[in-house]
Design a protein around this motif. Structure first.
Motif, PDB file in Angstrom:
ATOM      1  N   GLN A  77       2.115  72.426 -25.955  1.00 54.74           N
ATOM      2  CA  GLN A  77       3.353  71.774 -26.353  1.00 54.74           C
ATOM      3  C   GLN A  77       3.120  70.313 -26.714  1.00 54.74           C
ATOM      4  O   GLN A  77       4.004  69.642 -27.246  1.00 54.74           O
ATOM      5  CB  GLN A  77       4.384  71.882 -25.225  1.00 54.74           C
ATOM      6  N   THR A  78       1.938  69.811 -26.400  1.00 53.11           N
ATOM      7  CA  THR A  78       1.509  68.485 -26.823  1.00 53.11           C
ATOM      8  C   THR A  78       0.001  68.528 -27.012  1.00 53.11           C
ATOM      9  O   THR A  78      -0.667  69.464 -26.547  1.00 53.11           O
ATOM     10  CB  THR A  78       1.899  67.417 -25.780  1.00 53.11           C
ATOM     11  N   ASP A  79      -0.542  67.539 -27.713  1.00 56.84           N
ATOM     12  CA  ASP A  79      -1.992  67.514 -27.911  1.00 56.84           C
ATOM     13  C   ASP A  79      -2.648  66.682 -26.815  1.00 56.84           C
ATOM     14  O   ASP A  79      -1.977  66.086 -25.970  1.00 56.84           O
ATOM     15  CB  ASP A  79      -2.346  66.979 -29.297  1.00 56.84           C
ATOM     16  N   PHE A  80      -3.987  66.646 -26.825  1.00 53.51           N
ATOM     17  CA  PHE A  80      -4.713  65.948 -25.763  1.00 53.51           C
ATOM     18  C   PHE A  80      -4.449  64.447 -25.808  1.00 53.51           C
ATOM     19  O   PHE A  80      -4.398  63.784 -24.761  1.00 53.51           O
ATOM     20  CB  PHE A  80      -6.216  66.219 -25.888  1.00 53.51           C
ATOM     21  N   LEU A  81      -4.245  63.903 -26.994  1.00 54.18           N
ATOM     22  CA  LEU A  81      -3.957  62.478 -27.109  1.00 54.18           C
ATOM     23  C   LEU A  81      -2.625  62.142 -26.442  1.00 54.18           C
ATOM     24  O   LEU A  81      -2.506  61.126 -25.743  1.00 54.18           O
ATOM     25  CB  LEU A  81      -3.932  62.061 -28.581  1.00 54.18           C
ATOM     26  N   GLY A  82      -1.630  63.021 -26.635  1.00 51.62           N
ATOM     27  CA  GLY A  82      -0.344  62.811 -25.979  1.00 51.62           C
ATOM     28  C   GLY A  82      -0.456  62.938 -24.473  1.00 51.62           C
ATOM     29  O   GLY A  82       0.173  62.176 -23.719  1.00 51.62           O
ATOM     30  N   PHE A  83      -1.259  63.886 -24.021  1.00 53.24           N
ATOM     31  CA  PHE A  83      -1.498  64.036 -22.577  1.00 53.24           C
ATOM     32  C   PHE A  83      -2.158  62.788 -22.014  1.00 53.24           C
ATOM     33  O   PHE A  83      -1.790  62.305 -20.935  1.00 53.24           O
ATOM     34  CB  PHE A  83      -2.372  65.270 -22.341  1.00 53.24           C
ATOM     35  N   ALA A  84      -3.134  62.244 -22.726  1.00 51.66           N
ATOM     36  CA  ALA A  84      -3.838  61.047 -22.266  1.00 51.66           C
ATOM     37  C   ALA A  84      -2.893  59.856 -22.176  1.00 51.66           C
ATOM     38  O   ALA A  84      -2.962  59.060 -21.223  1.00 51.66           O
ATOM     39  CB  ALA A  84      -5.003  60.729 -23.199  1.00 51.66           C
ATOM     40  N   LYS A  85      -1.984  59.709 -23.147  1.00 46.44           N
ATOM     41  CA  LYS A  85      -1.032  58.590 -23.111  1.00 46.44           C
ATOM     42  C   LYS A  85      -0.089  58.717 -21.919  1.00 46.44           C
ATOM     43  O   LYS A  85       0.178  57.736 -21.207  1.00 46.44           O
ATOM     44  CB  LYS A  85      -0.225  58.528 -24.403  1.00 46.44           C
ATOM     45  N   ALA A  86       0.427  59.924 -21.681  1.00 47.41           N
ATOM     46  CA  ALA A  86       1.340  60.138 -20.556  1.00 47.41           C
ATOM     47  C   ALA A  86       0.645  59.873 -19.230  1.00 47.41           C
ATOM     48  O   ALA A  86       1.236  59.295 -18.307  1.00 47.41           O
ATOM     49  CB  ALA A  86       1.892  61.558 -20.607  1.00 47.41           C
ATOM     50  N   THR A  87      -0.622  60.272 -19.119  1.00 48.30           N
ATOM     51  CA  THR A  87      -1.389  60.045 -17.895  1.00 48.30           C
ATOM     52  C   THR A  87      -1.654  58.567 -17.682  1.00 48.30           C
ATOM     53  O   THR A  87      -1.560  58.049 -16.556  1.00 48.30           O
ATOM     54  CB  THR A  87      -2.720  60.822 -17.951  1.00 48.30           C
ATOM     55  N   THR A  88      -1.966  57.857 -18.760  1.00 49.65           N
ATOM     56  CA  THR A  88      -2.178  56.408 -18.670  1.00 49.65           C
ATOM     57  C   THR A  88      -0.907  55.699 -18.226  1.00 49.65           C
ATOM     58  O   THR A  88      -0.945  54.807 -17.371  1.00 49.65           O
ATOM     59  CB  THR A  88      -2.642  55.853 -20.031  1.00 49.65           C
ATOM     60  N   ASP A  89       0.225  56.096 -18.798  1.00 47.60           N
ATOM     61  CA  ASP A  89       1.511  55.505 -18.396  1.00 47.60           C
ATOM     62  C   ASP A  89       1.768  55.732 -16.908  1.00 47.60           C
ATOM     63  O   ASP A  89       2.245  54.837 -16.204  1.00 47.60           O
ATOM     64  CB  ASP A  89       2.642  56.123 -19.215  1.00 47.60           C
ATOM     65  N   ALA A  90       1.468  56.938 -16.429  1.00 43.61           N
ATOM     66  CA  ALA A  90       1.681  57.256 -15.014  1.00 43.61           C
ATOM     67  C   ALA A  90       0.794  56.386 -14.121  1.00 43.61           C
ATOM     68  O   ALA A  90       1.221  55.938 -13.052  1.00 43.61           O
ATOM     69  CB  ALA A  90       1.394  58.738 -14.764  1.00 43.61           C
ATOM     70  N   LEU A  91      -0.428  56.128 -14.559  1.00 42.22           N
ATOM     71  CA  LEU A  91      -1.345  55.300 -13.772  1.00 42.22           C
ATOM     72  C   LEU A  91      -0.854  53.855 -13.715  1.00 42.22           C
ATOM     73  O   LEU A  91      -0.928  53.210 -12.661  1.00 42.22           O
ATOM     74  CB  LEU A  91      -2.753  55.358 -14.362  1.00 42.22           C
ATOM     75  N   VAL A  92      -0.353  53.355 -14.817  1.00 43.55           N
ATOM     76  CA  VAL A  92       0.181  51.993 -14.846  1.00 43.55           C
ATOM     77  C   VAL A  92       1.328  51.849 -13.848  1.00 43.55           C
ATOM     78  O   VAL A  92       1.412  50.864 -13.102  1.00 43.55           O
ATOM     79  CB  VAL A  92       0.650  51.625 -16.268  1.00 43.55           C
ATOM     80  N   VAL A  93       2.202  52.846 -13.797  1.00 42.10           N
ATOM     81  CA  VAL A  93       3.334  52.816 -12.869  1.00 42.10           C
ATOM     82  C   VAL A  93       2.842  52.798 -11.423  1.00 42.10           C
ATOM     83  O   VAL A  93       3.314  52.006 -10.599  1.00 42.10           O
ATOM     84  CB  VAL A  93       4.266  54.025 -13.103  1.00 42.10           C
ATOM     85  N   GLU A  94       1.880  53.658 -11.093  1.00 40.73           N
ATOM     86  CA  GLU A  94       1.382  53.730  -9.718  1.00 40.73           C
ATOM     87  C   GLU A  94       0.636  52.464  -9.309  1.00 40.73           C
ATOM     88  O   GLU A  94       0.764  51.985  -8.187  1.00 40.73           O
ATOM     89  CB  GLU A  94       0.471  54.949  -9.543  1.00 40.73           C
ATOM     90  N   LEU A  95      -0.143  51.896 -10.225  1.00 38.29           N
ATOM     91  CA  LEU A  95      -0.854  50.658  -9.919  1.00 38.29           C
ATOM     92  C   LEU A  95       0.140  49.537  -9.605  1.00 38.29           C
ATOM     93  O   LEU A  95      -0.065  48.746  -8.678  1.00 38.29           O
ATOM     94  CB  LEU A  95      -1.738  50.251 -11.098  1.00 38.29           C
ATOM     95  N   SER A  96       1.219  49.491 -10.356  1.00 34.26           N
ATOM     96  CA  SER A  96       2.229  48.465 -10.140  1.00 34.26           C
ATOM     97  C   SER A  96       2.954  48.681  -8.819  1.00 34.26           C
ATOM     98  O   SER A  96       3.182  47.727  -8.054  1.00 34.26           O
ATOM     99  CB  SER A  96       3.232  48.463 -11.300  1.00 34.26           C
ATOM    100  N   GLN A  97       3.308  49.939  -8.527  1.00 26.61           N
ATOM    101  CA  GLN A  97       4.040  50.229  -7.302  1.00 26.61           C
ATOM    102  C   GLN A  97       3.202  49.961  -6.058  1.00 26.61           C
ATOM    103  O   GLN A  97       3.714  49.511  -5.035  1.00 26.61           O
ATOM    104  CB  GLN A  97       4.528  51.680  -7.311  1.00 26.61           C
ATOM    105  N   HIS A  98       1.904  50.260  -6.127  1.00 27.68           N
ATOM    106  CA  HIS A  98       1.025  50.026  -4.980  1.00 27.68           C
ATOM    107  C   HIS A  98       0.474  48.597  -4.947  1.00 27.68           C
ATOM    108  O   HIS A  98      -0.273  48.249  -4.031  1.00 27.68           O
ATOM    109  CB  HIS A  98      -0.144  51.019  -4.993  1.00 27.68           C
ATOM    110  N   GLN A  99       0.799  47.817  -5.977  1.00 27.22           N
ATOM    111  CA  GLN A  99       0.359  46.419  -6.057  1.00 27.22           C
ATOM    112  C   GLN A  99      -1.158  46.295  -5.932  1.00 27.22           C
ATOM    113  O   GLN A  99      -1.682  45.461  -5.184  1.00 27.22           O
ATOM    114  CB  GLN A  99       1.064  45.574  -4.992  1.00 27.22           C
ATOM    115  N   LEU A 100      -1.853  47.155  -6.666  1.00 22.68           N
ATOM    116  CA  LEU A 100      -3.318  47.122  -6.694  1.00 22.68           C
ATOM    117  C   LEU A 100      -3.781  46.414  -7.962  1.00 22.68           C
ATOM    118  O   LEU A 100      -3.255  46.671  -9.047  1.00 22.68           O
ATOM    119  CB  LEU A 100      -3.880  48.540  -6.652  1.00 22.68           C
ATOM    120  N   PRO A 101      -4.755  45.532  -7.871  1.00 20.04           N
ATOM    121  CA  PRO A 101      -5.193  44.759  -9.039  1.00 20.04           C
ATOM    122  C   PRO A 101      -6.218  45.497  -9.908  1.00 20.04           C
ATOM    123  O   PRO A 101      -6.958  44.861 -10.651  1.00 20.04           O
ATOM    124  CB  PRO A 101      -5.810  43.519  -8.398  1.00 20.04           C
TER     125      PRO A 101
END
Length: 345
Positions: A77-101
């Motif tokens: 339903q999406t290509d690998f590039l779209g999967f990679a972008k969604a995963t990157t966005d999720a990582l950015v959110v978690e890094l911010s929430q956990h306040q990890l540098p």
């Protein structure tokens, strides 16, 4: 060894001047080439070589972007590039929430090795390398720091498709920064810990010793069997594969290849038919080591009772024949270094 490369995506996560995480996306996948396949092979080997891993499964009570993105990609339903972008966005959110540098290059590698299909997700730092031309001109280049891989997880997509109920299809590096990093990465992936490789290893240690005692192995047979068991488990772990109980049974007692298998069932030892192990714990099969109070010792198991004698009552070790470099240091210290200097003259 070679991997069958399928897809590779790389995005970069940086910190802004205000301290916020920001993703920079590559607009296309990395094209397949020999160099790319070599890179992914190095990532595969580096990941396998990490000694302390945890195993996990998706927690379906957590509605995470990674799980939904992976599902959409697997359903085309999406290509690998779209999967990679969604995963990157999720990582950015978690890094911010956990306040990890943490910052770096997020690599998502989809590949096949042997009969299994894998997805490796890792956040890598970089380091500068310098080189000189024939004209002694200095040039700098930036390299991925694969050797320091710490934030990484791997999905066994084949296991996820055929044996999801087992719950060992995600592995991750525990890292050296404490439990918080492991928790952060589990939250990022939306999963919970499953099989405990360390507990499995301790169970193997105890079960193997019980079996050898019940089967009345002689001293030399025990030493040989322990080495064979360790070598088999180490080989499986380095290949990123689980230990198979039936194969372990054949390695432990070739004359009764199902002997250990039947013993585990009869004694209700609760050893799974297939399970991950932690090599660090299994080294206790073939080596004794310990440190404390200013003393550090390590020796092969086969030396106990021969060159190394242990008195339980007095808690005393007697070692016959010290290593040459240690013997040299001891002799120089006890006889005085000056005596050796004059002898050399």
């Amino acid at each position: 060894m070679s991997v069958d490369m399928q897809h590779l995506a790389i995005n970069f996560i940086a910190l802004t001047d205000s301290g916020e995480h920001q993703a920079h996306y590559r607009e296309a996948l990395i094209g397949n080439s020999h160099a790319v396949a070599n890179l992914v092979e190095q990532l595969h080997l580096a990941y396998n070589g990490k000694p302390a891993k945890g195993y996990a499964r998706f927690n379906h009570d957590k509605s995470t972007r990674v799980f939904h993105a992976l599902t959409d990609w697997k359903r085309s339903q999406t290509d690998f590039l779209g999967f990679a972008k969604a995963t990157t966005d999720a990582l950015v959110v978690e890094l911010s929430q956990h306040q990890l540098p943490e910052t770096g290059y997020l690599l998502l590698a989809h590949y096949q090795y042997l009969a299994s299909e894998y997805l490796l997700v890792c956040l890598l730092g970089s380091k500068d390398h310098f080189e000189l031309s024939e004209q002694l001109e200095l040039a700098a280049s930036r390299h991925l720091d694969i050797g320091r891989m710490q934030l990484a997880a791997r999905f066994d997509l084949t296991e996820l498709d055929v044996n999801a109920d087992k719950g060992n299809y995600i592995s991750f590096i525990r890292g050296r920064a404490g439990r918080k990093v492991a928790d952060f990465f589990l939250d990022f992936l939306g999963c919970e810990e499953g099989a405990d490789a360390r507990a499995n290893s301790l169970k193997v240690l105890a079960s193997v010793e019980e079996y050898m005692g019940a089967a009345e192995f002689a001293g030399e047979e025990k030493t040989s069997a322990r080495r064979q068991v360790f070598d088999y488990c180490e080989e499986r772990a380095k290949a990123g594969q689980e230990v198979v109980l039936a194969e372990l049974s054949a390695v432990l007692d070739p004359e009764q290849e199902n002997g250990f298998l039947h013993y585990c069932a009869e004694q209700q030892l609760d050893v799974a038919a297939q399970f991950p192990v932690e090599v660090k714990e299994l080294k206790k099969l073939v080596k004794f080591n310990g440190a404390g109070g200013g003393l550090s010792l390590s020796f092969d198991e086969k030396l106990l009772g021969e060159r190394v004698q242990y008195d339980v009552k007095t808690d005393t070790l007697v070692i016959k024949g010290t290593p040459p470099n240690l013997r040299d240091q001891l002799q120089r210290f006890t006889q005085g270094y000056s005596a050796f200097d004059h002898a050399a003259e």
